[in-house]
Design a protein around this motif. Structure first.
Motif, mmCIF file in Angstrom:
data_model
loop_
_atom_site.group_PDB
_atom_site.id
_atom_site.type_symbol
_atom_site.label_atom_id
_atom_site.label_comp_id
_atom_site.label_asym_id
_atom_site.label_seq_id
_atom_site.Cartn_x
_atom_site.Cartn_y
_atom_site.Cartn_z
ATOM 1 N N GLY A 244 0.809 -1.211 0.000
ATOM 2 C CA GLY A 244 0.000 0.000 0.000
ATOM 3 C C GLY A 244 0.843 1.263 0.000
ATOM 4 N N VAL A 245 1.895 1.283 0.798
ATOM 5 C CA VAL A 245 2.770 2.460 0.831
ATOM 6 C C VAL A 245 3.448 2.647 -0.521
ATOM 7 C CG1 VAL A 245 4.871 3.428 1.837
ATOM 8 C CG2 VAL A 245 3.128 2.416 3.319
ATOM 9 N N LEU A 246 3.920 1.556 -1.113
ATOM 10 C CA LEU A 246 4.560 1.668 -2.425
ATOM 11 C C LEU A 246 3.571 2.190 -3.465
ATOM 12 C CD1 LEU A 246 6.690 -1.608 -2.496
ATOM 13 C CD2 LEU A 246 7.517 0.728 -2.196
ATOM 14 N N ALA A 247 2.307 1.752 -3.374
ATOM 15 C CA ALA A 247 1.293 2.238 -4.319
ATOM 16 C C ALA A 247 1.071 3.736 -4.165
ATOM 17 C CB ALA A 247 -0.012 1.481 -4.106
ATOM 18 N N ILE A 248 1.152 4.236 -2.932
ATOM 19 C CA ILE A 248 0.989 5.670 -2.704
ATOM 20 C C ILE A 248 2.227 6.434 -3.163
ATOM 21 C CG2 ILE A 248 0.775 7.402 -0.875
ATOM 22 C CD1 ILE A 248 -1.025 5.331 0.597
ATOM 23 N N LEU A 249 3.420 5.879 -2.916
ATOM 24 C CA LEU A 249 4.643 6.535 -3.402
ATOM 25 C C LEU A 249 4.632 6.665 -4.921
ATOM 26 C CD1 LEU A 249 7.493 4.973 -1.204
ATOM 27 C CD2 LEU A 249 6.360 7.186 -0.940
ATOM 28 N N ALA A 250 3.995 5.714 -5.600
ATOM 29 C CA ALA A 250 3.922 5.754 -7.061
ATOM 30 C C ALA A 250 3.212 7.010 -7.551
ATOM 31 C CB ALA A 250 3.214 4.507 -7.588
ATOM 32 N N GLU A 251 2.327 7.559 -6.742
ATOM 33 C CA GLU A 251 1.588 8.754 -7.126
ATOM 34 C C GLU A 251 2.359 10.030 -6.812
ATOM 35 O OE1 GLU A 251 -2.187 8.526 -5.209
ATOM 36 O OE2 GLU A 251 -2.550 6.459 -5.862
ATOM 37 N N VAL A 252 3.394 9.916 -6.012
ATOM 38 C CA VAL A 252 4.117 11.085 -5.527
ATOM 39 C C VAL A 252 5.462 11.266 -6.228
ATOM 40 C CG1 VAL A 252 5.223 12.073 -3.483
ATOM 41 C CG2 VAL A 252 2.990 10.952 -3.282
ATOM 42 N N LEU A 253 6.198 10.187 -6.385
ATOM 43 C CA LEU A 253 7.584 10.292 -6.828
ATOM 44 C C LEU A 253 7.767 10.819 -8.251
ATOM 45 C CD1 LEU A 253 9.089 7.054 -5.222
ATOM 46 C CD2 LEU A 253 9.560 9.420 -4.572
ATOM 47 N N PRO A 254 6.986 10.373 -9.249
ATOM 48 C CA PRO A 254 7.266 10.846 -10.618
ATOM 49 C C PRO A 254 7.219 12.367 -10.762
ATOM 50 C CG PRO A 254 5.867 8.914 -10.696
ATOM 51 C CD PRO A 254 5.943 9.328 -9.255
ATOM 52 N N ASP A 255 6.169 13.001 -10.250
ATOM 53 C CA ASP A 255 6.079 14.458 -10.363
ATOM 54 C C ASP A 255 7.157 15.135 -9.533
ATOM 55 O OD1 ASP A 255 3.976 14.358 -12.089
ATOM 56 O OD2 ASP A 255 2.424 14.761 -10.587
ATOM 57 N N TYR A 256 7.385 14.644 -8.319
ATOM 58 C CA TYR A 256 8.370 15.266 -7.447
ATOM 59 C C TYR A 256 9.776 15.196 -8.037
ATOM 60 C CZ TYR A 256 11.313 16.088 -3.352
ATOM 61 O OH TYR A 256 12.265 16.563 -2.494
ATOM 62 N N LEU A 257 10.077 14.090 -8.694
ATOM 63 C CA LEU A 257 11.407 13.902 -9.267
ATOM 64 C C LEU A 257 11.479 14.274 -10.742
ATOM 65 C CD1 LEU A 257 12.316 10.487 -7.575
ATOM 66 C CD2 LEU A 257 13.022 12.792 -6.871
ATOM 67 N N ALA A 258 10.357 14.737 -11.292
ATOM 68 C CA ALA A 258 10.303 15.116 -12.708
ATOM 69 C C ALA A 258 10.796 13.968 -13.587
ATOM 70 C CB ALA A 258 11.113 16.389 -12.956
ATOM 71 N N ALA A 259 10.234 12.799 -13.349
ATOM 72 C CA ALA A 259 10.667 11.592 -14.066
ATOM 73 C C ALA A 259 9.453 10.882 -14.655
ATOM 74 C CB ALA A 259 11.414 10.659 -13.120
ATOM 75 N N ARG A 260 9.714 9.975 -15.590
ATOM 76 C CA ARG A 260 8.632 9.280 -16.288
ATOM 77 C C ARG A 260 7.921 8.323 -15.337
ATOM 78 N NH1 ARG A 260 8.304 6.350 -20.291
ATOM 79 N NH2 ARG A 260 9.950 4.912 -19.876
ATOM 80 N N PRO A 261 6.567 8.369 -15.258
ATOM 81 C CA PRO A 261 5.839 7.442 -14.391
ATOM 82 C C PRO A 261 6.133 5.974 -14.696
ATOM 83 C CG PRO A 261 4.398 9.219 -15.109
ATOM 84 C CD PRO A 261 5.669 9.378 -15.881
#
Length: 433
Positions: A244-261
């Motif tokens: 569950g935590v990894l699923a939530i991080l998936a929504e946060v990390l791409p935009d924050y790191l300016a990287a491809r989802p």
């Protein structure tokens, strides 16, 4: 006197190069009916430590690292338990933890730091106490040091360690013998490596993506933050807390790191259990695996299911005959070569790709039945160490019904870690709707 296993020695040797101490943090409420002085707090923790064999050890190296270092019995140090009177804010405690010096610099394997009169602790009606168990990674992985920490605060003691025998008690004789045995040990490691190769199974290609700004050298600055939520908040779609935590991080990390989802991934620490009946077992029994976060899947519950499937597959691979044979081959390496490999690995040029944008370590620390000075435990946290390729790590630690997501940031991430936390809070809040 017993010998450190290969995996434990590697952790000890790594601590001589860079900090890899573990920080097991527990927060307790502080009832006004149970006021304790600093000597009372020190005495309570020291009495519990006196009953734990793991906390009566130091490491003795063999000259030239020609043999594996040894565990040597030692009394509990006078400075093993330190009380900091306060008052503190929760953020101030985290700042103190971030700035703590390495245990290796002081020649010790563990310390307990008790922060008294702490305000702003999640779940505390008033003031609280925070205990931080700082411990060498050589003493154990996340599971084992969590068991030791629980025993310090009223839990059952961990299973006795099963360290290996020493070849010779005298360190000079051990060094001479180790040097003479480099050839035979190397031959044995090579033979076991060939066995591992023959047993290796076809596996999916490992996760390999381009680095982001979170995959930069972290430098000396550390910023720590925490978020504590009910476990149900992060059990997305009925999956585990970790998924569950990894699923939530998936929504946060791409935009924050300016990287491809589509590249979103995390390097997860996976515990494994080799032969439980073996006479000798390392204290560190874990490996890392790159896990795709399926950030391009819009539905959170479906994404958590895909991550859970990937986690299960990675755990199965960790227990495969090929991986077991590979670990046995590595453990057969001559000490001098194993030590050199740790040093060379620290100096190797950074890789062109990474298996995770961040590191995630997840440990369930059991029932909320621990206490300190009459106060009940409120939460637990932990902060995976940064490395030269990861300046952002996450700890996921549960006790009772409370799960704390801990963030450790350095390098380019440290300066805007509060922005990251705000985005993470928003994602967690949406998980509760």
């Amino acid at each position: 006197m017993r010998a450190l296993a290969y995996a434990d020695a590697a952790m000890y040797w790594a601590s001589r190069i860079a900090g890899n101490d573990q920080f097991v943090l527990f927060a307790f409420d502080a009832p006004t009916s149970s006021r304790r002085t600093a000597p009372d707090l020190v005495g309570e923790v020291r009495r519990r430590a006196a009953a734990l064999a793991d906390l009566h050890l130091v490491v003795e190296s063999v000259p030239g690292d020609l043999d594996y270092p040894r565990w040597v019995p030692a009394p509990v140090r006078d400075d093993a338990v330190v009380v900091r009177a306060g008052p503190y804010e929760w953020s101030g405690v985290l700042a103190e933890v971030a700035g703590m010096s390495r245990l290796h610099d002081h020649g010790s394997l563990w310390r307990v730091h008790v922060f008294d009169r702490v305000a702003g602790v999640h779940g505390a009606g008033g003031g609280a106490r925070v205990a931080v168990f700082q411990v060498s990674h050589a003493l154990g992985d996340g599971r084992r040091v969590s068991s030791i920490a629980r025993a310090l605060f009223g839990g059952a003691p961990p299973e006795p360690a099963r360290d290996g025998p020493v070849a010779a008690a005298d360190d000079r004789i051990a060094a001479l013998r180790g040097g003479a045995m480099i050839g035979p040990h190397l031959a044995r490691a090579t033979a076991r490596g060939l066995i591992a190769w023959s047993r290796a199974e076809t596996e999916p290609a490992p996760v390999s993506v381009s680095p982001t700004r979170a995959n930069a050298t972290p430098g000396p600055i550390r910023e720590l933050r925490t978020l504590t939520v009910p476990a149900a908040t992060v059990k997305v779609g009925g999956r585990s807390v970790t998924a569950g935590v990894l699923a939530i991080l998936a929504e946060v990390l791409p935009d924050y790191l300016a990287a491809r989802p589509g590249d979103a991934c995390a390097e997860l620490t996976l515990a494994f259990d080799d032969d439980p009946s073996a006479e000798v077992l390392p204290r560190n029994r874990f490996q890392t695996a790159g896990i795709g976060l399926h950030a391009d899947v819009a539905d959170r519950a479906r994404r958590a299911g895909l991550i859970a499937d990937d986690l299960s597959a990675a755990r199965r691979r960790a227990h495969s005959p090929g991986r077991l044979a590979a670990r046995r081959a590595a453990a057969s390496a001559p000490a001098a070569l194993a030590s050199a490999a740790v040093r060379l690995g620290a100096d190797a040029p950074p890789p062109a790709t990474v298996s995770g944008w961040t590191v995630v370590s997840s440990v369930n620390r059991g029932a909320a039945d621990l206490s300190l000075a009459g106060g009940r435990v409120l939460l637990t946290a932990g902060f995976p160490a940064l490395s030269r390729m990861h300046s952002l790590t996450h700890g996921v630690h549960g006790i009772g019904d409370a799960v704390t997501i801990s963030v450790c940031a350095g390098g380019p991430i440290a300066s805007d870690v509060d922005d990251y936390l705000s985005v993470l809070v928003n994602a967690l809040n949406s998980a509760q709707k």
